[in-house]
Each structure stands twice: as C-alpha cells, then as structure tokens.
Motif scaffolding. Structure first.
Motif, PDB file in Angstrom:
ATOM      1  N   ARG B  57      -6.661   1.216  -3.953  1.00  0.00           N
ATOM      2  CA  ARG B  57      -6.311   2.007  -2.914  1.00  0.00           C
ATOM      3  C   ARG B  57      -6.524   1.101  -1.705  1.00  0.00           C
ATOM      4  NH1 ARG B  57      -8.493   7.634  -2.785  1.00  0.00           N
ATOM      5  NH2 ARG B  57      -6.760   8.165  -4.252  1.00  0.00           N
ATOM      6  N   GLN B  58      -7.805   0.437  -1.745  1.00  0.00           N
ATOM      7  CA  GLN B  58      -8.355  -0.432  -0.654  1.00  0.00           C
ATOM      8  C   GLN B  58      -7.407  -1.617  -0.458  1.00  0.00           C
ATOM      9  OE1 GLN B  58     -11.985  -1.972  -1.402  1.00  0.00           O
ATOM     10  NE2 GLN B  58     -12.412  -2.493   1.026  1.00  0.00           N
ATOM     11  N   ILE B  61      -3.708  -0.514   0.786  1.00  0.00           N
ATOM     12  CA  ILE B  61      -4.021  -0.267   2.205  1.00  0.00           C
ATOM     13  C   ILE B  61      -3.756  -1.626   3.134  1.00  0.00           C
ATOM     14  CG2 ILE B  61      -5.480   0.912   4.196  1.00  0.00           C
ATOM     15  CD1 ILE B  61      -6.344   2.903   2.187  1.00  0.00           C
ATOM     16  N   GLN B  64      -0.774  -3.108   2.972  1.00  0.00           N
ATOM     17  CA  GLN B  64       0.297  -2.395   3.728  1.00  0.00           C
ATOM     18  C   GLN B  64       0.085  -2.880   5.327  1.00  0.00           C
ATOM     19  OE1 GLN B  64       0.095   1.802   2.583  1.00  0.00           O
ATOM     20  NE2 GLN B  64       1.428   1.451   0.893  1.00  0.00           N
ATOM     21  N   ILE B  65      -1.170  -2.879   5.538  1.00  0.00           N
ATOM     22  CA  ILE B  65      -1.535  -3.326   6.824  1.00  0.00           C
ATOM     23  C   ILE B  65      -0.889  -4.760   7.310  1.00  0.00           C
ATOM     24  CG2 ILE B  65      -3.227  -3.461   8.669  1.00  0.00           C
ATOM     25  CD1 ILE B  65      -4.820  -1.404   7.216  1.00  0.00           C
TER      26      ILE B  65
END
Lengths: 263, 180
Positions: B57-58, B61, B64-65
């Motif tokens: 998940r990290q 994310i 995606q950033i």
C-alpha cells in the motif's frame, strides 16, 4: 443437557425472585468447553484467512475492520509500548488479543453463552506464557542483572534492600501472573453469572406467566430481569473487548520492562 | 434482591467453589493447543500478510504520488508551450497586420501618385490641344482677313490686283500689328 436449565427447573418461581441453580458451579460445568476453545481458534483462523487471503490495497469493509484491529495491537500496543523491538512480539500479542476477545464474546453467542476465558485454564495458561516470555527475554537481554534490577530497583537504600527485595520479588515474579489471570477470569466469571441468572430468571418467569403458573404481576419480575439482563449483555460486549485489550496491553508492558532496564 | 443472589451464589460456591479455580486437564490441553493454532496463524499468515499489504500500500501510494507529480510537471510544460505558442501566434498576427497595413499604404500612395501624374498629363494635353487649336484658328482667321481685304480692295479699285503681292502686303501689315 444444559446444566443451567436443569438446575433452574427446580426453582420455585412462585416464591423466589431469582432462579438460582442449586449449585452456581453448575453454570460452569460444561464438558464441551474444549470444543468451544477449539471453535474459537477455528473462528480466528477463518476470519484471518478470509480477511487477508487476497488483501486489497483499497480494503473492503471486512478487510478494513480486521486491519484496524490488527493495527490496534501492532501500533497502539506493540510499537507504542515496547518500541521498535515490539514488532517481534506482534504475532504473540495478536494471538493473545484475538484469542481472549473471541473467548469473551462466546458469552454473547446464542446457543453457546459461555466464555471459555471464564475457565481458569485459559487465563492461567496465557498469563504464564507472558510470564515465561518476560523472564526469558529479561535474562536474554540483561543476564542475571535482570533479577537484581527487578528486586532492587535503582536507588533503594541498603537498609531497605531486604524488605524491598522481598516485596518486589513477590509482586513482580509471583503476584503479577496471578493478577493477570484473576483480572480476566473474575471479570468473565462475574459477567457470565450475572447474564445466566438474569436472563435465565427472566425466561423462567415469563414462561411461567405464559404457562399460567404465576400471575402476570409476579411475571413482571421476569420483565425487569430481562431489561437488566439486556443492559448487562451490552455492557459485556464492552467488557469482552476491554479485558482482551487490557490483558494484551499489560503483557506488552511486562515484556517491555524486561527488554529495557529501568536505569 | 441482587444481594440475595450474591449471597446465594456465594453459599453455593463455598460448598465446592475451589473447583472453579482449578484448571482441568482437558481445558489446559485444549487451551494450549488452540492458542498454538492461533499463534501459528498469526505468526505465519496474518502478520506477514498484513506487513506485506502495508508495504504494497505504501509503495502504491508513493508510486501514485510520483505519477501524479510527473503528470503535473508534464501538464505544466505543455501549458508553458501552449502559452509560448499563443504568444508567438499573436506577435506573428500583429506583424502580418502591420505588414498588410504598410503594404496598403504603399499601394495607396502609388495609386494617388499615378492618378496625379495621369491627371497632369490629361490637363497638359488639353492645354496643348487648346493652344494648337487656337494657332490654327488664328492662321485661318488671318487667311480669311487677307482674302477679304483683297476682295474688298479689288471691289474698290474695280480691277483685279496682283493677288500674291497684295497678300504679302496684308500679311506684313497683320504681322506688324501682331508685333506691335
């Protein structure tokens, strides 16, 4: 089959206000307790399997709920109390939390209505496990200083050393596992007895009215027991969670104290 | 009433209450085994899965950033390009309009000059025509006057005169008049 019903059938609902079994211990004589314990383990394993079998990055409601419970133990207990080293103990603390919580919740499951954590064997086993980890990790980390620091915390005057040593020895090494055991055990026993008596009595009085054995006025005692019983039932939902949390938290605190000497 | 319950419970427990505090062997064994199963599930499955999940998940994310930042930078550079292009197009359009205007001015000046020249030509030619017409008319008139004078003199004299000599006499006279 159910000892509660067998025992309560003998009660005289026309004269008594609570249907107490002839022997309150009957409330705890369940030969199927080991089955409930096994059932608890199976439920936990299934919940973990279905929640984390194919975990999604954007979790659904079920996965998110299980994740938040795991995070509660891994973050709020293991990391916050023990520190970065706490990650190593997360599987143990998770097992404690879920095993105790599910055990407590069995009180509230219709058809079971029996928390296996109210049997001495379970809290005692878990408290002794925590105690063994506490002692083994302490010796591993600090050697024999662990015991010396334990019974003589830094700064104790020489004159008081024998007395403080005795008190600390008894309180830390002997009383601690028992306080852990008794806190969980007593809470769950009390909850179970209250629920069994209140809801059991409510049932007998209300059935008595329906069967025409007692007047409606007398039967209203049953309604009162029912209301109180439901309130206690909801309270036990909270107690079940809280006791699991407290047991896990205290285990983490004990492990922390053996990893990090006080001075 | 609750006190009654407690007393009753206590009495009942006192009879053999110690049993409640002594763990039974089946429960101990069951408890240890069940806890071992739960621990195994947590140790080998739940916790590693959870850690893996949090890592993924990290990463997702963070990815995606980063992606969003790259897209934003690209959009910004595109926007800058477009702004530059629009500015270029505007100045080009201004240049074109300016050039057209100056070209039109030149054409206009040319046309006016040409028209003026043409007009002057026409006026000049008209003047020339007029003066040549005038000269021709004068010659003709002079001729006529000479002839008329001779005719008149012949009628007075009653005899024909030497036409050529008379004509040169009249012409000389007229010439002297013009010269005066």
């Amino acid at each position: 089959m159910d000892p509660l019903i067998l025992a309560s059938e003998e009660c005289d609902i026309a004269r008594e206000v609570v249907c107490v079994p002839a022997n309150v211990l009957d409330l705890f004589e369940f030969n199927s307790v080991p089955i409930f314990i096994g059932l608890g383990a199976v439920i936990i394993a299934l919940v973990m399997y279905f929640a984390l079998r194919k975990p999604k990055l954007v979790p659904g409601k079920f996965q998110a709920s299980v994740e938040s419970l795991i995070s509660l133990v891994s973050d709020s207990i293991a990391r916050d109390v023990i520190g970065p080293e706490g990650v190593k103990y997360v599987p143990y603390l998770l097992s404690l939390f879920f095993f105790i919580w599910v055990g407590n919740l069995m009180e509230l499951v219709p058809g079971i209505n029996f928390p296996f954590t109210s049997r001495m064997a379970i809290p005692l086993t878990l408290a002794l496990l925590t105690w063994v980890i506490f002692v083994v990790e302490g010796i591993r980390k600090q050697g024999l200083h662990f015991f010396l620091d334990l019974i003589w915390p830094p700064g104790v005057p020489v004159a008081l050393k024998p007395l403080v040593g005795l008190i600390e020895f008894v309180s830390t090494l002997i009383v601690r596992p028992f306080s852990l055991t008794v806190r969980l055990f007593a809470n769950l026993v009390a909850g179970h007895v209250m629920l069994a008596l209140l809801l059991g009595s409510a049932g007998f009085f209300l059935l008595g009215v329906l069967g025409g054995d007692i007047s409606v006025l007398r039967g209203s005692i049953g309604a009162a027991w029912f209301v109180v019983g439901v309130a206690i039932f909801m309270f036990e939902v909270l107690v079940g969670f809280l006791q699991a949390y407290i047991f896990t938290l205290l285990s983490a605190v004990y492990i922390e104290s053996s990893l990090h000497p006080q001075h | 009433m609750i006190a009654d319950v407690l007393i009753l419970a206590e009495e009942a427990t006192e009879s053999s209450g110690i049993d409640l505090l002594i763990p039974t062997v089946p429960e101990l064994v069951g408890g240890v085994l069940a806890f071992a199963v739960v621990f195994f599930v947590m140790w080998k499955f739940a916790w590693p899965q959870m850690q893996q999940l949090l890592d993924n998940r990290q990463k997702a994310i963070a990815g995606q950033i980063q992606e969003a930042e790259a897209i934003k930078a690209e959009a910004q550079s595109l926007l800058d390009d477009y702004r530059q292009q629009v500015a270029g197009a505007k100045s080009e359009a201004n240049q074109i309009v300016e050039a057209a205007r100056s070209q039109a001015d030149t054409v206009k000046a040319d046309l006016i000059a040409k028209a003026q020249t043409e007009a002057q030509g026409i006026v000049g030619k008209a003047r020339e025509d007029a003066s040549s017409e005038k000269a021709r008319a004068m010659t003709e008139a002079r001729q006529e006057v000479a002839n008329l004078s001779i005719d008149l003199a012949e009628k007075v004299v009653g005899n024909s005169l030497d036409r050529a000599a008379q004509k040169s006499l009249v012409d000389n006279y007229l010439a002297s008049l013009e010269g005066a």
